[in-house]
Design a protein around this motif. Sequence first.
Motif, short mmCIF file in Angstrom:
data_model
loop_
_atom_site.label_atom_id
_atom_site.label_comp_id
_atom_site.label_asym_id
_atom_site.label_seq_id
_atom_site.Cartn_x
_atom_site.Cartn_y
_atom_site.Cartn_z
N ARG A 19 38.00 46.73 50.13
CA ARG A 19 37.36 47.24 48.97
C ARG A 19 38.66 47.19 47.90
O ARG A 19 39.70 47.48 47.99
CB ARG A 19 36.72 48.47 48.91
N HIS A 20 37.94 46.78 46.65
CA HIS A 20 38.90 46.29 45.39
C HIS A 20 38.39 46.69 44.15
O HIS A 20 37.16 46.71 44.10
CB HIS A 20 39.40 44.99 45.62
N ILE A 21 39.16 46.68 43.17
CA ILE A 21 38.92 46.91 41.74
C ILE A 21 39.67 45.70 41.08
O ILE A 21 40.48 45.70 41.01
CB ILE A 21 39.27 48.25 40.98
N HIS A 22 38.76 44.85 40.40
CA HIS A 22 39.28 43.77 39.47
C HIS A 22 39.51 44.43 38.20
O HIS A 22 38.43 45.08 37.59
CB HIS A 22 38.25 42.68 39.50
N MET A 23 40.51 43.97 37.58
CA MET A 23 40.62 44.44 35.96
C MET A 23 41.82 43.65 35.44
O MET A 23 42.60 42.81 35.87
CB MET A 23 41.21 45.96 36.10
N MET A 27 34.51 47.28 40.32
CA MET A 27 35.13 47.24 41.69
C MET A 27 33.96 46.81 42.61
O MET A 27 32.71 46.59 42.52
CB MET A 27 34.78 48.88 42.12
N HIS A 28 34.44 46.32 43.68
CA HIS A 28 33.69 45.71 44.79
C HIS A 28 33.66 46.15 46.24
O HIS A 28 34.71 46.50 46.73
CB HIS A 28 33.99 44.06 45.02
N ILE A 29 32.39 46.45 46.66
CA ILE A 29 32.36 47.10 47.92
C ILE A 29 31.38 46.33 48.78
O ILE A 29 30.60 45.21 48.25
CB ILE A 29 31.77 48.61 48.01
ZN LIG Z 1 35.84 40.90 44.24
#
Ligand SMILES: [Zn+2]
Length: 189
Positions: free
Chosen positions: A120-124, A167-169
């Motif tokens: 899981r991650h947050i793109h920014m 954010m992607h889960i």
């Molecule tokens: Zn992503």
Amino acid sequence: MEKKFIVETSARHAHITRETLETLFGKGHELTNKKDLSQPGQFACEEKIEVVGPKGSLKMSILGPCRPDDQVEVSYTDARALGVTPPVHESGDIEGTPGVKLVGPCGEVEIAKGVIVAKRHIHMTPEDAEVLGVADKEIVSVKLDTARPTIFGDVVVRVSPKFALAMHIDTDECNAAAAFGKVYGEIVK
Ligand SMILES: [Zn+2]
């Protein structure tokens, strides 16, 4: 300053190389954009493939554009159905991951590696990172504001001027947190 961000669920999908695209869909085939995704330049495709593991198979969409490596991103529920046990990895990190067979209307490709459960991650963007007080590759916890409030640990921050804040889960994480509809997250320290 608003410190909440949208949380999006990524269903299982595949990234494929141009070579794999042509084997599965025919020489000269181009991916068909069905829907733009939140990350600039990324899109869900009309093209679907069947991914075949030792125990079962699953249909999934391709995300474009083509990439340098074939990669299949699944949840652990999907992995169980396929009969593979992938590690939790960041996208692009496919060393030591299991392989599967990719089947399209015109052919199939056996990939020796490439199946991951996406971390899981947050793109920014760098500007978002400054507002949120975090840096690229930092590991944070994120609280999801849902009917079943959940704090996810081990969320990796990914900073690039090419990204958009989201954010992607995966679907297991979505179900665990009841993260349906428009959901927002917030970094908790
Ligand atoms: Zn992503």
